[in-house]
Write an enzyme that holds these catalytic residues in place. Structure first.
Site, mmCIF file in Angstrom:
data_model
loop_
_atom_site.group_PDB
_atom_site.id
_atom_site.type_symbol
_atom_site.label_atom_id
_atom_site.label_comp_id
_atom_site.label_asym_id
_atom_site.label_seq_id
_atom_site.Cartn_x
_atom_site.Cartn_y
_atom_site.Cartn_z
ATOM 1 N N LEU A 82 0.820 -1.218 0.000
ATOM 2 C CA LEU A 82 0.000 0.000 0.000
ATOM 3 C C LEU A 82 0.850 1.264 0.000
ATOM 4 O O LEU A 82 1.890 1.331 0.653
ATOM 5 C CB LEU A 82 -0.918 -0.008 1.225
ATOM 6 N N HIS A 83 0.392 2.247 -0.756
ATOM 7 C CA HIS A 83 1.062 3.545 -0.796
ATOM 8 C C HIS A 83 -0.002 4.639 -0.679
ATOM 9 O O HIS A 83 -1.204 4.331 -0.561
ATOM 10 C CB HIS A 83 1.884 3.688 -2.079
ATOM 11 N N GLU A 84 0.453 5.899 -0.749
ATOM 12 C CA GLU A 84 -0.471 7.031 -0.540
ATOM 13 C C GLU A 84 -1.648 7.020 -1.518
ATOM 14 O O GLU A 84 -2.722 7.522 -1.196
ATOM 15 C CB GLU A 84 0.280 8.361 -0.655
ATOM 16 N N ASP A 102 -4.821 4.249 -12.977
ATOM 17 C CA ASP A 102 -5.237 3.165 -13.876
ATOM 18 C C ASP A 102 -6.555 3.590 -14.516
ATOM 19 O O ASP A 102 -7.607 2.976 -14.282
ATOM 20 C CB ASP A 102 -5.396 1.866 -13.085
ATOM 21 N N VAL A 115 -2.292 10.218 -7.062
ATOM 22 C CA VAL A 115 -1.472 10.825 -6.008
ATOM 23 C C VAL A 115 -0.020 10.750 -6.481
ATOM 24 O O VAL A 115 0.444 9.691 -6.914
ATOM 25 C CB VAL A 115 -1.643 10.079 -4.664
ATOM 26 N N HIS A 130 -3.301 4.349 -2.606
ATOM 27 C CA HIS A 130 -4.322 3.481 -1.994
ATOM 28 C C HIS A 130 -4.963 4.187 -0.801
ATOM 29 O O HIS A 130 -6.173 4.129 -0.596
ATOM 30 C CB HIS A 130 -3.689 2.190 -1.459
#
Ligand code: PAF
Length: 282
Positions: free
Chosen positions: A33-35, A150, A176, A37
């Site tokens: 997970l990153h910012e 996406d 983001v 998500h």
């Protein structure tokens, strides 16, 4: 935060939550997970009564020559992040349960999957729509959140839910970016420091495209050429596609008189990156 692995348990939780008249928000992910998500998860928490996040690296959306085996998996860190952010359920189904031995059903959205990533990653969208539909059937959310990085995936999922008369709102949220402009992606972790600086050419090229259109450029071909120049300046980049297309049908445009999607897929070293920007008038 409840962690559910079993499909029947997930269905049971969802039907109980549904009968309590609660709005269920859902964020499907492949983890790491990153910012990007987190912005989807925060939106779900803010807008829904209960939030479910799934983590499942879906084998059916990877081609045999792609990075399924090496795709970043950070489940323990992901759990900590999700616990802290305060979701209701983390759903982590197993591959055996989702695709048992005799599995043979797939869902395909036609036409708009023939372009961009659909053209260069055969079977990719078939895998995405199949897993997303399965997750929707198990979780039964009211609202599902997808990132606009996406963009084509978001549109394909919208088309699927519309065409199959599903009662799920599909919400897209903006890309983001890191401070330097790089769009957040779980695959950014593959980039060496040198590759990372080359990867900035994607967002820079998109910004240039935007500025050219603001200054009056109307030729899609000129925009593609200028983008190509910016990317090819960096050695070790390989362009998969540069597209100036309709944001819903993905057909290539020749002139820019309304809103267009400028979308890129570029290999930087061994890492395939995508990025996009909507430009032009609404
Ligand atoms: O965007 C992703 O991470 C995946 O394609 C998704 C939507 C979770 C389906 O596996």
């Amino acid at each position: 935060m409840k962690i559910i692995t079993c499909i029947n348990e997930m269905k049971e939780w969802s039907s109980q939550t549904f009968f309590k008249d609660k709005i269920i928000g859902f964020v499907p992910t492949m983890g790491s997970l990153h910012e990007g998500h987190l912005s989807l998860i925060k939106a779900s928490i803010a807008e829904c009564d209960a939030t479910v996040v799934s983590i499942f690296v879906n084998p059916s959306q990877f081609n045999p020559n792609e990075d399924f085996n090496s795709y970043p998996r950070n489940i323990e860190l992901d759990k900590k992040i999700l616990h802290k952010i305060g979701i209701d359920v983390l759903f982590t189904p197993t591959q055996e349960d989702l695709y048992p031995n005799k599995y043979q059903t797939f869902v395909t959205v036609e036409k708009k999957t023939n372009y961009l990533c659909g053209a260069s990653r055969s079977g990719f969208f078939r895998g995405v729509t199949t897993i997303v539909l399965k997750l929707f059937n198990i979780i039964n959310p009211n609202i599902a959140y997808f990132g606009e990085k996406d963009w084509q995936q978001l549109e394909v999922v919208r088309t699927m839910t519309h065409d199959l008369n599903m009662n799920i709102s599909i919400v897209g949220k903006p890309i983001v970016r890191d401070k330097d402009g790089l769009a957040m992606s779980s695959r950014n972790g593959y980039l060496s420091e040198e590759d990372r600086s080359k990867a900035l050419s994607l967002s820079k090229a998109l910004e240039l495209a935007q500025n050219l259109v603001i200054k009056g450029e109307r030729s899609a071909e000129n925009i593609r050429t200028e983008i190509r120049k910016v990317i090819e300046q960096k050695q070790g980049t390989e362009i998969d596609y540069i597209s100036v297309c309709d944001p819903e049908s993905f057909t290539e445009q020749t002139e820019i008189y309304s809103k267009v999607l400028v979308a890129l897929a570029v290999k930087v070293g061994n890492t395939r990156l995508i990025d996009n920007r909507i430009i032009g008038n609404a």
